[in-house]
Motif scaffolding. Structure first.
Motif, PDB file in Angstrom:
ATOM      1  N   ASP A   1       5.787   4.421 -14.938  1.00  0.00           N
ATOM      2  CA  ASP A   1       6.076   4.770 -13.554  1.00  0.00           C
ATOM      3  C   ASP A   1       4.796   4.889 -12.730  1.00  0.00           C
ATOM      4  OD1 ASP A   1       7.844   5.396 -11.465  1.00  0.00           O
ATOM      5  OD2 ASP A   1       7.610   7.541 -11.817  1.00  0.00           O
ATOM      6  N   HIS A   2       3.701   5.316 -13.352  1.00  0.00           N
ATOM      7  CA  HIS A   2       2.412   5.478 -12.653  1.00  0.00           C
ATOM      8  C   HIS A   2       1.276   4.976 -13.539  1.00  0.00           C
ATOM      9  CE1 HIS A   2       4.176   8.065  -9.550  1.00  0.00           C
ATOM     10  NE2 HIS A   2       4.842   8.640 -10.528  1.00  0.00           N
ATOM     11  N   TYR A   3       0.384   4.210 -12.921  1.00  0.00           N
ATOM     12  CA  TYR A   3      -0.815   3.716 -13.605  1.00  0.00           C
ATOM     13  C   TYR A   3      -2.057   4.294 -12.941  1.00  0.00           C
ATOM     14  CZ  TYR A   3       2.106  -0.102 -15.444  1.00  0.00           C
ATOM     15  OH  TYR A   3       3.071  -0.846 -16.064  1.00  0.00           O
ATOM     16  N   ASP A   4      -3.096   4.493 -13.728  1.00  0.00           N
ATOM     17  CA  ASP A   4      -4.430   4.746 -13.200  1.00  0.00           C
ATOM     18  C   ASP A   4      -5.294   3.542 -13.556  1.00  0.00           C
ATOM     19  OD1 ASP A   4      -3.968   7.216 -12.104  1.00  0.00           O
ATOM     20  OD2 ASP A   4      -5.059   8.352 -13.622  1.00  0.00           O
ATOM     21  N   VAL A   5      -5.950   2.972 -12.550  1.00  0.00           N
ATOM     22  CA  VAL A   5      -6.886   1.868 -12.743  1.00  0.00           C
ATOM     23  C   VAL A   5      -8.253   2.397 -12.344  1.00  0.00           C
ATOM     24  CG1 VAL A   5      -7.573  -0.438 -11.968  1.00  0.00           C
ATOM     25  CG2 VAL A   5      -5.148   0.094 -12.298  1.00  0.00           C
ATOM     26  N   LYS A   6      -9.233   2.214 -13.230  1.00  0.00           N
ATOM     27  CA  LYS A   6     -10.587   2.715 -12.967  1.00  0.00           C
ATOM     28  C   LYS A   6     -11.583   1.572 -13.087  1.00  0.00           C
ATOM     29  CE  LYS A   6      -9.396   7.207 -14.878  1.00  0.00           C
ATOM     30  NZ  LYS A   6      -9.625   8.155 -15.974  1.00  0.00           N
ATOM     31  N   PHE A   7     -12.416   1.440 -12.061  1.00  0.00           N
ATOM     32  CA  PHE A   7     -13.527   0.496 -12.074  1.00  0.00           C
ATOM     33  C   PHE A   7     -14.802   1.303 -12.298  1.00  0.00           C
ATOM     34  CE2 PHE A   7     -10.843  -1.722  -8.637  1.00  0.00           C
ATOM     35  CZ  PHE A   7     -10.140  -2.459  -9.568  1.00  0.00           C
TER      36      PHE A   7
ATOM     37  N   THR B   1      -7.323   0.564 -17.544  1.00  0.00           N
ATOM     38  CA  THR B   1      -5.989   0.800 -16.983  1.00  0.00           C
ATOM     39  C   THR B   1      -5.175   1.582 -17.999  1.00  0.00           C
ATOM     40  OG1 THR B   1      -6.067  -1.258 -15.731  1.00  0.00           O
ATOM     41  CG2 THR B   1      -3.889  -0.318 -16.115  1.00  0.00           C
ATOM     42  N   SER B   2      -4.494   2.609 -17.516  1.00  0.00           N
ATOM     43  CA  SER B   2      -3.643   3.387 -18.414  1.00  0.00           C
ATOM     44  C   SER B   2      -2.382   3.823 -17.686  1.00  0.00           C
ATOM     45  CB  SER B   2      -4.393   4.609 -18.947  1.00  0.00           C
ATOM     46  OG  SER B   2      -4.845   5.413 -17.877  1.00  0.00           O
ATOM     47  N   CYS B   3      -1.322   3.970 -18.450  1.00  0.00           N
ATOM     48  CA  CYS B   3      -0.070   4.504 -17.926  1.00  0.00           C
ATOM     49  C   CYS B   3      -0.180   6.020 -17.998  1.00  0.00           C
ATOM     50  CB  CYS B   3       1.114   4.015 -18.756  1.00  0.00           C
ATOM     51  SG  CYS B   3       2.695   4.692 -18.176  1.00  0.00           S
TER      52      CYS B   3
ATOM     53  N   THR C   1       0.854  -1.183   0.000  1.00  0.00           N
ATOM     54  CA  THR C   1       0.000   0.000   0.000  1.00  0.00           C
ATOM     55  C   THR C   1       0.885   1.226   0.000  1.00  0.00           C
ATOM     56  OG1 THR C   1      -0.173  -0.040   2.407  1.00  0.00           O
ATOM     57  CG2 THR C   1      -1.916  -1.137   1.158  1.00  0.00           C
ATOM     58  N   GLY C   2       0.477   2.200  -0.716  1.00  0.00           N
ATOM     59  CA  GLY C   2       1.244   3.427  -0.845  1.00  0.00           C
ATOM     60  C   GLY C   2       0.556   4.342  -1.832  1.00  0.00           C
ATOM     61  N   ASN C   3       1.300   5.260  -2.378  1.00  0.00           N
ATOM     62  CA  ASN C   3       0.635   6.201  -3.274  1.00  0.00           C
ATOM     63  C   ASN C   3       1.458   6.587  -4.479  1.00  0.00           C
ATOM     64  OD1 ASN C   3       2.594   7.778  -2.130  1.00  0.00           O
ATOM     65  ND2 ASN C   3       1.191   9.196  -1.133  1.00  0.00           N
ATOM     66  N   SER C   4       2.382   5.748  -4.906  1.00  0.00           N
ATOM     67  CA  SER C   4       3.221   6.235  -5.991  1.00  0.00           C
ATOM     68  C   SER C   4       3.093   5.507  -7.319  1.00  0.00           C
ATOM     69  CB  SER C   4       4.687   6.224  -5.549  1.00  0.00           C
ATOM     70  OG  SER C   4       5.106   4.911  -5.290  1.00  0.00           O
ATOM     71  N   ASP C   5       2.714   4.245  -7.360  1.00  0.00           N
ATOM     72  CA  ASP C   5       2.782   3.498  -8.613  1.00  0.00           C
ATOM     73  C   ASP C   5       1.423   3.245  -9.276  1.00  0.00           C
ATOM     74  OD1 ASP C   5       5.652   3.060  -8.618  1.00  0.00           O
ATOM     75  OD2 ASP C   5       5.283   1.741  -6.914  1.00  0.00           O
ATOM     76  N   ILE C   6       0.472   2.732  -8.521  1.00  0.00           N
ATOM     77  CA  ILE C   6      -0.835   2.376  -9.087  1.00  0.00           C
ATOM     78  C   ILE C   6      -1.913   3.097  -8.292  1.00  0.00           C
ATOM     79  CG2 ILE C   6      -2.433   0.494  -9.607  1.00  0.00           C
ATOM     80  CD1 ILE C   6       0.046  -1.407  -9.546  1.00  0.00           C
ATOM     81  N   HIS C   7      -2.683   3.931  -8.963  1.00  0.00           N
ATOM     82  CA  HIS C   7      -3.783   4.670  -8.325  1.00  0.00           C
ATOM     83  C   HIS C   7      -5.095   4.042  -8.799  1.00  0.00           C
ATOM     84  CE1 HIS C   7      -1.134   8.077  -7.120  1.00  0.00           C
ATOM     85  NE2 HIS C   7      -0.405   7.551  -8.093  1.00  0.00           N
TER      86      HIS C   7
ATOM     87  N   GLU D   1      -7.677  -5.867 -14.427  1.00  0.00           N
ATOM     88  CA  GLU D   1      -7.105  -4.518 -14.541  1.00  0.00           C
ATOM     89  C   GLU D   1      -5.719  -4.425 -13.915  1.00  0.00           C
ATOM     90  OE1 GLU D   1      -8.286  -2.432 -16.625  1.00  0.00           O
ATOM     91  OE2 GLU D   1     -10.110  -3.595 -16.951  1.00  0.00           O
ATOM     92  N   LEU D   2      -5.502  -5.044 -12.772  1.00  0.00           N
ATOM     93  CA  LEU D   2      -4.166  -5.030 -12.187  1.00  0.00           C
ATOM     94  C   LEU D   2      -3.206  -5.906 -12.996  1.00  0.00           C
ATOM     95  CD1 LEU D   2      -5.252  -4.809  -8.507  1.00  0.00           C
ATOM     96  CD2 LEU D   2      -3.780  -3.190  -9.668  1.00  0.00           C
ATOM     97  N   GLY D   3      -3.731  -6.895 -13.703  1.00  0.00           N
ATOM     98  CA  GLY D   3      -2.899  -7.665 -14.639  1.00  0.00           C
ATOM     99  C   GLY D   3      -2.308  -6.777 -15.720  1.00  0.00           C
ATOM    100  N   HIS D   4      -3.089  -5.786 -16.166  1.00  0.00           N
ATOM    101  CA  HIS D   4      -2.557  -4.839 -17.153  1.00  0.00           C
ATOM    102  C   HIS D   4      -1.359  -4.077 -16.592  1.00  0.00           C
ATOM    103  CE1 HIS D   4      -5.442  -5.515 -20.280  1.00  0.00           C
ATOM    104  NE2 HIS D   4      -6.485  -5.016 -19.605  1.00  0.00           N
ATOM    105  N   THR D   5      -1.348  -3.780 -15.288  1.00  0.00           N
ATOM    106  CA  THR D   5      -0.211  -3.064 -14.702  1.00  0.00           C
ATOM    107  C   THR D   5       1.033  -3.947 -14.640  1.00  0.00           C
ATOM    108  OG1 THR D   5      -0.588  -3.606 -12.357  1.00  0.00           O
ATOM    109  CG2 THR D   5      -1.784  -1.692 -13.250  1.00  0.00           C
TER     110      THR D   5
END
Length: 173
Positions: free
Chosen positions: A104-110, A91-93, A71-77, A130-134
């Motif tokens: 370096d950073h992904y956005d995942v949207k449900f 999912t997008s970079c 858990t954190g806030n830098s790689d996958i939001h 979606e996390l598989g895409h990351t």
């Protein structure tokens, strides 16, 4: 002529040496890009109960590979809300590492509008997908998933990454 050939050969070698490796064949395009490292922090942004279940399951699936999530806030939001679009997840970079060209950073949207009424099982399948895409995975089709057991398939809702998926992630990180 010989000098031109040598210069062109050296230039091509330099380009190939610094180009990011190609994604492993996975049957579909991974438009979200390859992660820039094996350590991926996941930030859940005010998620619904179903969104939290999706993230938890997706993280557990990624953790089966060489990717380690925390858990954190830098790689996958990760976000879940009602989008007017007709997709379940996306999912997008959103930021590429300038040095190596990797994500370096992904956005995942449900999309809660499209997922409305779906059980936790479906949300977990979506999280896995979606996390598989990351993890650099593209979509799978019947020709590359003949036993229909990969969550990277679209619209059939398997819940897990299969061994082919895990191997493809490991080949790309």
């Amino acid at each position: 002529m010989k000098r031109t050939t040598m210069v062109l050969g050296a230039a091509l070698t330099a380009v190939l040496a610094f180009a990011p490796p190609a994604l492993a064949g996975h049957g579909g395009k991974a438009n979200s890009g390859k992660p820039d490292n094996k350590e991926q922090d996941v930030e859940s942004n005010s998620l619904t109960t179903n969104g939290k279940a999706a993230v938890s399951h997706g993280r557990a699936q990624l953790n089966r590979s060489q990717i380690n999530t925390s858990t954190g806030n830098s790689d996958i939001h990760v976000y879940d809300k009602s989008y007017s679009a007709s997709w379940y997840g996306q999912t997008s970079c959103t930021d590429t590492n300038w040095w190596n060209g990797l994500c370096d950073h992904y956005d995942v949207k449900f999309n809660t509008r499209m997922m409305s009424g779906k059980s936790t099982y479906y949300w977990q399948s979506l999280g896995c997908h979606e996390l598989g895409h990351t993890g650099s995975l593209g979509h799978r089709w019947h020709s590359t998933d003949s036993n229909d057991n990969s969550c990277m398939r679209s619209n059939i809702w398997p819940k897990y990454l299969d061994l082919h998926d895990i191997d493809a992630i490991n080949d790309n990180v």
